[in-house]
Design a protein around this motif. Structure first.
Motif, PDB file in Angstrom:
ATOM      1  N   ASN A 131     -52.903   4.682   0.344  1.00  0.00           N
ATOM      2  CA  ASN A 131     -53.010   3.432  -0.404  1.00  0.00           C
ATOM      3  C   ASN A 131     -52.310   2.355   0.410  1.00  0.00           C
ATOM      4  N   LEU A 132     -52.922   1.177   0.488  1.00  0.00           N
ATOM      5  CA  LEU A 132     -52.375   0.108   1.320  1.00  0.00           C
ATOM      6  C   LEU A 132     -51.951  -1.092   0.500  1.00  0.00           C
ATOM      7  N   VAL A 133     -50.776  -1.596   0.820  1.00  0.00           N
ATOM      8  CA  VAL A 133     -50.296  -2.865   0.289  1.00  0.00           C
ATOM      9  C   VAL A 133     -50.009  -3.741   1.500  1.00  0.00           C
ATOM     10  N   LEU A 134     -50.682  -4.890   1.565  1.00  0.00           N
ATOM     11  CA  LEU A 134     -50.456  -5.814   2.671  1.00  0.00           C
ATOM     12  C   LEU A 134     -49.547  -6.926   2.188  1.00  0.00           C
ATOM     13  N   ASP A 135     -48.377  -6.977   2.756  1.00  0.00           N
ATOM     14  CA  ASP A 135     -47.371  -7.981   2.393  1.00  0.00           C
ATOM     15  C   ASP A 135     -47.638  -9.249   3.202  1.00  0.00           C
ATOM     16  N   LEU A 136     -48.209 -10.251   2.532  1.00  0.00           N
ATOM     17  CA  LEU A 136     -48.530 -11.521   3.179  1.00  0.00           C
ATOM     18  C   LEU A 136     -47.522 -12.609   2.820  1.00  0.00           C
ATOM     19  N   LEU A 137     -46.394 -12.231   2.240  1.00  0.00           N
ATOM     20  CA  LEU A 137     -45.393 -13.199   1.788  1.00  0.00           C
ATOM     21  C   LEU A 137     -44.786 -14.012   2.934  1.00  0.00           C
ATOM     22  N   SER A 138     -44.791 -13.481   4.135  1.00  0.00           N
ATOM     23  CA  SER A 138     -44.202 -14.200   5.262  1.00  0.00           C
ATOM     24  C   SER A 138     -45.101 -15.309   5.802  1.00  0.00           C
ATOM     25  N   PHE A 139     -46.354 -15.342   5.372  1.00  0.00           N
ATOM     26  CA  PHE A 139     -47.280 -16.386   5.818  1.00  0.00           C
ATOM     27  C   PHE A 139     -47.155 -17.581   4.885  1.00  0.00           C
ATOM     28  N   SER A 140     -46.568 -18.650   5.383  1.00  0.00           N
ATOM     29  CA  SER A 140     -46.255 -19.796   4.520  1.00  0.00           C
ATOM     30  C   SER A 140     -47.455 -20.700   4.248  1.00  0.00           C
ATOM     31  N   GLU A 141     -48.468 -20.644   5.065  1.00  0.00           N
ATOM     32  CA  GLU A 141     -49.621 -21.519   4.873  1.00  0.00           C
ATOM     33  C   GLU A 141     -50.892 -20.705   4.679  1.00  0.00           C
ATOM     34  N   LEU A 142     -50.890 -19.853   3.699  1.00  0.00           N
ATOM     35  CA  LEU A 142     -52.024 -18.987   3.403  1.00  0.00           C
ATOM     36  C   LEU A 142     -53.011 -19.721   2.503  1.00  0.00           C
ATOM     37  N   THR A 143     -54.298 -19.554   2.778  1.00  0.00           N
ATOM     38  CA  THR A 143     -55.340 -20.197   1.976  1.00  0.00           C
ATOM     39  C   THR A 143     -56.233 -19.130   1.344  1.00  0.00           C
ATOM     40  N   PRO A 144     -57.020 -19.496   0.331  1.00  0.00           N
ATOM     41  CA  PRO A 144     -57.981 -18.532  -0.226  1.00  0.00           C
ATOM     42  C   PRO A 144     -58.920 -17.984   0.855  1.00  0.00           C
ATOM     43  N   TYR A 145     -59.317 -18.833   1.802  1.00  0.00           N
ATOM     44  CA  TYR A 145     -60.187 -18.374   2.888  1.00  0.00           C
ATOM     45  C   TYR A 145     -59.518 -17.254   3.682  1.00  0.00           C
ATOM     46  N   ASN A 146     -58.213 -17.389   3.965  1.00  0.00           N
ATOM     47  CA  ASN A 146     -57.488 -16.333   4.681  1.00  0.00           C
ATOM     48  C   ASN A 146     -57.530 -15.022   3.913  1.00  0.00           C
ATOM     49  N   VAL A 147     -57.337 -15.104   2.602  1.00  0.00           N
ATOM     50  CA  VAL A 147     -57.337 -13.897   1.765  1.00  0.00           C
ATOM     51  C   VAL A 147     -58.726 -13.273   1.730  1.00  0.00           C
ATOM     52  N   ILE A 148     -59.749 -14.097   1.620  1.00  0.00           N
ATOM     53  CA  ILE A 148     -61.127 -13.596   1.566  1.00  0.00           C
ATOM     54  C   ILE A 148     -61.509 -12.893   2.869  1.00  0.00           C
ATOM     55  N   SER A 149     -60.859 -13.229   3.965  1.00  0.00           N
ATOM     56  CA  SER A 149     -61.165 -12.574   5.237  1.00  0.00           C
ATOM     57  C   SER A 149     -60.825 -11.077   5.216  1.00  0.00           C
ATOM     58  N   PHE A 150     -60.055 -10.628   4.219  1.00  0.00           N
ATOM     59  CA  PHE A 150     -59.724  -9.210   4.079  1.00  0.00           C
ATOM     60  C   PHE A 150     -60.752  -8.456   3.226  1.00  0.00           C
ATOM     61  N   ARG A 178     -63.151  -3.566   0.809  1.00  0.00           N
ATOM     62  CA  ARG A 178     -64.308  -2.796   0.317  1.00  0.00           C
ATOM     63  C   ARG A 178     -64.356  -1.415   0.955  1.00  0.00           C
ATOM     64  N   LYS A 179     -64.159  -1.374   2.273  1.00  0.00           N
ATOM     65  CA  LYS A 179     -64.203  -0.104   3.001  1.00  0.00           C
ATOM     66  C   LYS A 179     -63.105   0.832   2.498  1.00  0.00           C
ATOM     67  N   HIS A 180     -61.934   0.294   2.281  1.00  0.00           N
ATOM     68  CA  HIS A 180     -60.803   1.121   1.854  1.00  0.00           C
ATOM     69  C   HIS A 180     -61.015   1.658   0.433  1.00  0.00           C
ATOM     70  N   LYS A 181     -61.512   0.811  -0.455  1.00  0.00           N
ATOM     71  CA  LYS A 181     -61.761   1.249  -1.831  1.00  0.00           C
ATOM     72  C   LYS A 181     -62.884   2.270  -1.881  1.00  0.00           C
ATOM     73  N   LYS A 182     -63.878   2.128  -0.996  1.00  0.00           N
ATOM     74  CA  LYS A 182     -64.971   3.094  -0.926  1.00  0.00           C
ATOM     75  C   LYS A 182     -64.436   4.465  -0.515  1.00  0.00           C
ATOM     76  N   ASN A 183     -63.325   4.449   0.217  1.00  0.00           N
ATOM     77  CA  ASN A 183     -62.630   5.664   0.647  1.00  0.00           C
ATOM     78  C   ASN A 183     -61.832   6.301  -0.486  1.00  0.00           C
ATOM     79  N   GLY A 184     -61.793   5.633  -1.657  1.00  0.00           N
ATOM     80  CA  GLY A 184     -61.058   6.165  -2.799  1.00  0.00           C
ATOM     81  C   GLY A 184     -59.572   5.863  -2.783  1.00  0.00           C
ATOM     82  N   LYS A 185     -59.195   4.803  -2.109  1.00  0.00           N
ATOM     83  CA  LYS A 185     -57.786   4.426  -2.019  1.00  0.00           C
ATOM     84  C   LYS A 185     -57.589   2.985  -2.459  1.00  0.00           C
TER      85      LYS A 185
END
Length: 110
Positions: free
Chosen positions: A37-56, A61-68
């Motif tokens: 199971n993965l948790v990506l800690d993006l708290l250190s990125f001070s100028e994060l946008t919705p577009y940045n998040v959508i890039s993941f 999708r691939k990870h969830k398809k893996n059942g995680k």
């Protein structure tokens, strides 16, 4: 990239790189943690946008398809601004809670 393992959960964080570089490194290293199971800690990125998040989205999708579980942590972007397929929470504790709930759902076959 910094990897912190907590049972079947890996928290991935990054210091001093761009969000694009973080995603690139994640994709390159993905085989090492595709079964966790993965948790990506993006708290250190001070100028994060919705577009940045959508890039993941593709890797989520691939990870969830893996059942995680795949959860992003940021207090810069609202979960209302990203697709439902992306789990986005404002704190690491909430990310752990989401992973725990999803593990229970998978165990129950939901």
């Amino acid at each position: 990239m910094i990897f912190t393992k907590e049972g079947s959960l890996i928290i991935v964080s990054q210091e001093k790189n761009s969000i694009e570089r973080f995603l690139e490194n994640l994709e390159n290293e993905y085989a090492k943690f595709k079964n966790d199971n993965l948790v990506l800690d993006l708290l250190s990125f001070s100028e994060l946008t919705p577009y940045n998040v959508i890039s993941f989205l593709e890797i989520a999708r691939k990870h969830k398809k893996n059942g995680k579980s795949f959860v992003l942590v940021s207090d810069q972007v609202s979960y209302d601004d990203v697709p439902e397929e992306i789990n986005l929470v404002p704190s690491l504790q909430e990310a752990r809670d989401v992973v725990e709930m999803e593990e229970i759902e998978r165990d129950l076959g939901l």
